[in-house]
Scaffold this motif. Structure first.
Motif, PDB file in Angstrom:
ATOM      1  N   GLY A  32       0.748  -1.286  -0.026  1.00 35.24           N
ATOM      2  CA  GLY A  32      -0.129   0.092  -0.039  1.00 35.24           C
ATOM      3  C   GLY A  32       0.798   1.264  -0.123  1.00 35.24           C
ATOM      4  O   GLY A  32       0.575   2.171   0.720  1.00 35.24           O
ATOM      5  N   GLY A  33       1.868   1.306  -0.833  1.00 38.32           N
ATOM      6  CA  GLY A  33       2.693   2.324  -0.976  1.00 38.32           C
ATOM      7  C   GLY A  33       3.798   2.575   0.174  1.00 38.32           C
ATOM      8  O   GLY A  33       4.637   3.531   0.324  1.00 38.32           O
ATOM      9  N   ARG A  34       3.771   1.500   1.363  1.00 42.94           N
ATOM     10  CA  ARG A  34       4.538   1.571   2.340  1.00 42.94           C
ATOM     11  C   ARG A  34       5.868   0.811   2.110  1.00 42.94           C
ATOM     12  O   ARG A  34       5.532  -0.402   1.299  1.00 42.94           O
ATOM     13  N   ARG A  35       6.968   1.204   2.321  1.00 41.56           N
ATOM     14  CA  ARG A  35       8.296   0.260   2.066  1.00 41.56           C
ATOM     15  C   ARG A  35       9.131   0.379   3.191  1.00 41.56           C
ATOM     16  O   ARG A  35       9.197   1.277   3.767  1.00 41.56           O
ATOM     17  N   TYR A  36       9.751  -0.883   3.562  1.00 44.30           N
ATOM     18  CA  TYR A  36      10.524  -1.044   4.603  1.00 44.30           C
ATOM     19  C   TYR A  36      11.775  -1.627   4.258  1.00 44.30           C
ATOM     20  O   TYR A  36      11.561  -2.595   3.396  1.00 44.30           O
ATOM     21  N   TRP A  37      12.986  -1.419   4.605  1.00 41.13           N
ATOM     22  CA  TRP A  37      14.239  -2.067   4.428  1.00 41.13           C
ATOM     23  C   TRP A  37      15.012  -2.788   5.555  1.00 41.13           C
ATOM     24  O   TRP A  37      14.663  -2.129   6.695  1.00 41.13           O
ATOM     25  N   GLY A  38      15.559  -3.940   5.493  1.00 42.07           N
ATOM     26  CA  GLY A  38      16.419  -4.107   6.708  1.00 42.07           C
ATOM     27  C   GLY A  38      17.874  -3.461   6.143  1.00 42.07           C
ATOM     28  O   GLY A  38      17.981  -2.979   5.690  1.00 42.07           O
ATOM     29  N   GLN A  39      18.719  -4.055   7.356  1.00 44.74           N
ATOM     30  CA  GLN A  39      19.957  -3.294   7.275  1.00 44.74           C
ATOM     31  C   GLN A  39      21.095  -4.016   6.533  1.00 44.74           C
ATOM     32  O   GLN A  39      22.254  -3.466   6.475  1.00 44.74           O
ATOM     33  N   GLY A  40      20.661  -5.186   6.121  1.00 48.52           N
ATOM     34  CA  GLY A  40      21.652  -5.921   4.885  1.00 48.52           C
ATOM     35  C   GLY A  40      22.360  -6.851   5.490  1.00 48.52           C
ATOM     36  O   GLY A  40      22.717  -6.857   6.937  1.00 48.52           O
ATOM     37  N   THR A  41      22.897  -7.839   4.914  1.00 48.53           N
ATOM     38  CA  THR A  41      23.789  -8.841   5.466  1.00 48.53           C
ATOM     39  C   THR A  41      24.800  -8.874   4.367  1.00 48.53           C
ATOM     40  O   THR A  41      24.353  -9.178   2.966  1.00 48.53           O
ATOM     41  N   GLN A  42      26.193  -9.253   4.686  1.00 48.19           N
ATOM     42  CA  GLN A  42      27.029  -9.408   3.533  1.00 48.19           C
ATOM     43  C   GLN A  42      27.128 -10.620   3.133  1.00 48.19           C
ATOM     44  O   GLN A  42      27.509 -11.629   3.577  1.00 48.19           O
ATOM     45  N   VAL A  43      27.296 -10.746   1.542  1.00 49.08           N
ATOM     46  CA  VAL A  43      27.669 -11.997   0.975  1.00 49.08           C
ATOM     47  C   VAL A  43      28.981 -11.960   0.117  1.00 49.08           C
ATOM     48  O   VAL A  43      28.938 -10.887  -0.612  1.00 49.08           O
ATOM     49  N   THR A  44      30.078 -12.815   0.308  1.00 50.25           N
ATOM     50  CA  THR A  44      31.189 -12.727  -0.323  1.00 50.25           C
ATOM     51  C   THR A  44      31.553 -13.953  -1.034  1.00 50.25           C
ATOM     52  O   THR A  44      31.658 -14.897  -0.281  1.00 50.25           O
ATOM     53  N   VAL A  45      31.602 -14.041  -2.131  1.00 52.04           N
ATOM     54  CA  VAL A  45      31.852 -15.152  -2.882  1.00 52.04           C
ATOM     55  C   VAL A  45      33.329 -15.175  -3.539  1.00 52.04           C
ATOM     56  O   VAL A  45      33.460 -13.894  -4.497  1.00 52.04           O
TER      57      VAL A  45
END
Length: 116
Positions: A101-114
């Protein structure tokens, strides 16, 4: 309000697998479309995968099709990203996003290294 916390990132070798998890707070999680995005150093944040509120529709960027699988468990307020056959170009910070409904939320992120 939805609070998102990602986990499951790490450092792996090319060809390995990782499973990212995004835990969400809030009683309306099942109403939200959920997505995974990633941002590599010096690059724009890009869409990786998304799943509808019901879990019946999934979408992927072409570069991960056949390797990544997004899923959700509305009873546990969790969305997962299973990543197989990882490549060095998958290296990035991975973010979880919730949309409704037009609302958006983000997490803080997690690092992936390959590494190759």
């Amino acid at each position: 309000q939805v609070h998102l916390v990602e986990s499951g990132g790490g450092s792996v070798q090319a060809g390995d697998s990782l499973r990212l998890s995004c835990a969400a707070s809030g009683r309306t999680f099942s109403s939200y479309a959920m997505g995974w995005f990633r941002q590599a150093p010096g690059k724009e944040r890009e869409f990786v995968a998304a799943i509808s509120w019901s879990g019946t529709s999934m979408y992927y960027i072409d570069s991960v099709k056949g390797r990544f699988t997004i899923s959700r468990d509305n009873a546990k307020n969790t969305v997962l990203l299973q990543m197989n056959s990882l490549k060095p170009e998958d290296t990035a910070v991975y973010y979880c996003r919730a949309d409704y409904g037009g609302r958006r939320y983000w997490g803080q992120g997690t690092q992936v290294t390959v590494s190759s």
